[in-house]
Design an enzyme around this catalytic site. Structure first.
Site, PDB file in Angstrom:
ATOM      1  N   TYR A 193       4.759   7.622  27.596  1.00 39.61           N
ATOM      2  CA  TYR A 193       4.604   7.425  26.144  1.00 39.61           C
ATOM      3  C   TYR A 193       3.781   8.523  25.501  1.00 39.61           C
ATOM      4  O   TYR A 193       2.727   8.906  25.992  1.00 39.61           O
ATOM      5  CB  TYR A 193       3.930   6.068  25.904  1.00 39.61           C
ATOM      6  CG  TYR A 193       3.761   5.711  24.435  1.00 39.61           C
ATOM      7  CD1 TYR A 193       4.840   5.281  23.674  1.00 39.61           C
ATOM      8  CD2 TYR A 193       2.512   5.795  23.815  1.00 39.61           C
ATOM      9  CE1 TYR A 193       4.685   4.940  22.337  1.00 39.61           C
ATOM     10  CE2 TYR A 193       2.349   5.452  22.477  1.00 39.61           C
ATOM     11  CZ  TYR A 193       3.443   5.025  21.745  1.00 39.61           C
ATOM     12  OH  TYR A 193       3.283   4.683  20.424  1.00 39.61           O
ATOM     13  N   SER A 212       0.841  -1.206   0.000  1.00 40.84           N
ATOM     14  CA  SER A 212       0.000   0.000   0.000  1.00 40.84           C
ATOM     15  C   SER A 212       0.872   1.251   0.000  1.00 40.84           C
ATOM     16  O   SER A 212       2.098   1.164   0.144  1.00 40.84           O
ATOM     17  CB  SER A 212      -0.928   0.017   1.227  1.00 40.84           C
ATOM     18  OG  SER A 212      -0.154   0.043   2.400  1.00 40.84           O
ATOM     19  N   GLY A 213       0.232   2.401  -0.183  1.00 37.34           N
ATOM     20  CA  GLY A 213       0.896   3.706  -0.038  1.00 37.34           C
ATOM     21  C   GLY A 213       2.155   3.868  -0.883  1.00 37.34           C
ATOM     22  O   GLY A 213       2.210   3.464  -2.048  1.00 37.34           O
TER      23      GLY A 213
HETATM   24  N1  LIG Z   1       2.770   9.325   3.591  1.00 42.54           N
HETATM   25  C1  LIG Z   1       3.473  10.335   4.064  1.00 42.54           C
HETATM   26  O1  LIG Z   1       3.100  11.498   3.943  1.00 42.54           O
HETATM   27  C2  LIG Z   1       4.793  10.089   4.754  1.00 42.54           C
HETATM   28  C3  LIG Z   1       5.516  11.192   5.194  1.00 42.54           C
HETATM   29  C4  LIG Z   1       6.739  10.977   5.788  1.00 42.54           C
HETATM   30  C5  LIG Z   1       7.238   9.699   5.941  1.00 42.54           C
HETATM   31  N2  LIG Z   1       6.509   8.640   5.530  1.00 42.54           N
HETATM   32  C6  LIG Z   1       7.072   7.289   5.721  1.00 42.54           C
HETATM   33  O2  LIG Z   1       6.945   6.584   4.499  1.00 42.54           O
HETATM   34  C7  LIG Z   1       6.734   5.200   4.757  1.00 42.54           C
HETATM   35  C8  LIG Z   1       5.491   4.722   4.020  1.00 42.54           C
HETATM   36  O3  LIG Z   1       4.394   5.496   4.451  1.00 42.54           O
HETATM   37  P1  LIG Z   1       2.941   5.372   3.791  1.00 42.54           P
HETATM   38  O4  LIG Z   1       2.295   6.689   3.945  1.00 42.54           O
HETATM   39  O5  LIG Z   1       3.023   4.771   2.451  1.00 42.54           O
HETATM   40  O6  LIG Z   1       2.240   4.391   4.832  1.00 42.54           O
HETATM   41  P2  LIG Z   1       1.055   3.328   4.645  1.00 42.54           P
HETATM   42  O7  LIG Z   1       0.245   3.629   3.442  1.00 42.54           O
HETATM   43  O8  LIG Z   1       0.395   3.231   5.973  1.00 42.54           O
HETATM   44  O9  LIG Z   1       1.862   1.984   4.345  1.00 42.54           O
HETATM   45  C9  LIG Z   1       2.685   1.436   5.315  1.00 42.54           C
HETATM   46  C10 LIG Z   1       3.034   0.034   4.890  1.00 42.54           C
HETATM   47  O10 LIG Z   1       3.841  -0.544   5.936  1.00 42.54           O
HETATM   48  C11 LIG Z   1       3.329  -1.855   6.178  1.00 42.54           C
HETATM   49  N3  LIG Z   1       3.613  -2.314   7.533  1.00 42.54           N
HETATM   50  C12 LIG Z   1       3.172  -1.805   8.702  1.00 42.54           C
HETATM   51  N4  LIG Z   1       3.609  -2.564   9.724  1.00 42.54           N
HETATM   52  C13 LIG Z   1       4.340  -3.571   9.184  1.00 42.54           C
HETATM   53  C14 LIG Z   1       5.033  -4.676   9.719  1.00 42.54           C
HETATM   54  N5  LIG Z   1       5.042  -4.942  11.033  1.00 42.54           N
HETATM   55  N6  LIG Z   1       5.689  -5.498   8.875  1.00 42.54           N
HETATM   56  C15 LIG Z   1       5.664  -5.287   7.542  1.00 42.54           C
HETATM   57  N7  LIG Z   1       5.004  -4.265   6.969  1.00 42.54           N
HETATM   58  C16 LIG Z   1       4.352  -3.421   7.788  1.00 42.54           C
HETATM   59  C17 LIG Z   1       1.835  -1.742   5.955  1.00 42.54           C
HETATM   60  O11 LIG Z   1       1.327  -3.030   5.757  1.00 42.54           O
HETATM   61  P3  LIG Z   1      -0.270  -3.328   5.946  1.00 42.54           P
HETATM   62  O12 LIG Z   1      -0.886  -2.862   4.663  1.00 42.54           O
HETATM   63  O13 LIG Z   1      -0.292  -4.807   6.141  1.00 42.54           O
HETATM   64  O14 LIG Z   1      -0.717  -2.545   7.140  1.00 42.54           O
HETATM   65  C18 LIG Z   1       1.806  -0.857   4.713  1.00 42.54           C
HETATM   66  O15 LIG Z   1       1.968  -1.635   3.537  1.00 42.54           O
HETATM   67  C19 LIG Z   1       6.649   5.041   6.278  1.00 42.54           C
HETATM   68  O16 LIG Z   1       7.903   4.615   6.759  1.00 42.54           O
HETATM   69  C20 LIG Z   1       6.336   6.461   6.757  1.00 42.54           C
HETATM   70  O17 LIG Z   1       6.851   6.680   8.051  1.00 42.54           O
HETATM   71  C21 LIG Z   1       5.286   8.806   4.936  1.00 42.54           C
END
Ligand SMILES: NC(=O)c1ccc[n+]([C@@H]2O[C@H](COP(=O)([O-])OP(=O)(O)OC[C@H]3O[C@@H](n4cnc5c(N)ncnc54)[C@H](OP(=O)(O)O)[C@@H]3O)[C@@H](O)[C@H]2O)c1
Length: 224
Positions: free
Chosen positions: A192, A39-40
């Protein structure tokens, strides 16, 4: 906001798409692992790497969701070379199993994208009894990277191409606890704060990347 359109030294801005950034790049012969690829940002990274002929291994905790994404990408890009493997970063046993299977598969590894993440979760412990955001976002990726490093070095030596490890951090690294990383209080539920704990884990992603950069510079100097 105006800042999203501001172009950095690379010539790209926060508005630039993955396709724009990778225009003209041929990834034929490269292999990449993308964590959290179902995803994402991980999904789009997988799609665009596959578009440029990179062999992508989607490392996902929900393999059914991963296979659905693979099918959807294949519909758009019939030549895409994508595999799905199970990886739960909140479990060290799962990380070890994934790395062991990958290392014994004989596949090369040019690119590791440590993308998966959880954000601002209520206080929870991982399967190894470590605060969930720190365990998933940092420790799982730290262990994964260490366990895959020899395969990456071997690939780099054999292909004579520098590898790449990408840690997805966040601007939120600026909003960690006031003391930065609370090494002695990682599992302290009473103090926390879900946002600070997210920031702490994202700060750890950056420190990890900085340390890897130092370590791997020494490796590349020694292997010239
Ligand atoms: N989007 C933003 O604006 C933004 C900004 C700054 C940084 N980031 C960073 O970019 C990265 C991706 O973000 P995103 O927005 O694309 O997030 P997202 O759409 O919530 O996707 C996160 C992904 O991580 C997976 N995940 C969560 N826990 C996991 C685990 N224990 N083992 C394996 N996979 C796991 C999720 O799997 P499931 O689908 O199974 O839950 C999902 O596929 C993250 O590291 C986030 O901190 C994002």
């Amino acid at each position: 906001m105006w800042i999203f359109g501001w172009k950095g030294p690379s010539g790209f801005s926060a508005r630039s798409t993955a396709e724009e950034v990778t225009q003209g790049i041929d990834g034929t012969g490269l292999t990449a692992i993308v964590t959290g690829a179902s995803s994402g940002l991980g999904l789009e990274t997988t799609r665009v790497l596959a578009l440029h002929c990179v062999h992508v291994i989607m490392a996902v905790r929900n393999t059914e969701a991963g296979r659905d994404v693979r099918t959807a990408i294949l519909k758009e890009i019939p030549t895409a070379n994508i595999n799905v493997m199970e990886l739960d970063l909140s479990s060290m046993a799962s990380v070890r199993k994934f790395a062991s299977e990958y290392n014994s598969s004989g596949l090369p590894l040019n690119i590791l994208i440590n993308n998966a993440g959880v954000m601002a979760t209520p206080f929870m412990l991982s399967q190894d009894n470590i605060e969930l955001q720190f365990a998933t976002n940092h420790l799982g990726h730290f262990l994964l990277t260490n366990l895959l490093l020899e395969t990456m070095k071997k690939t780099s030596r054999e292909s004579k191409k520098e590898g790449r490890i990408v840690n997805l951090s966040s601007e939120a690294h600026r909003f960690a606890y006031s003391e930065g990383i609370r090494f002695d209080k990682i599992n302290d539920e009473s103090g926390y704060n879900s946002i600070y704990a997210y920031g702490q884990s994202k700060l750890a992603n950056i420190l990890h990347a900085n340390e890897l950069t130092k370590h791997l510079k020494e490796f590349s100097t020694c292997n010239r």
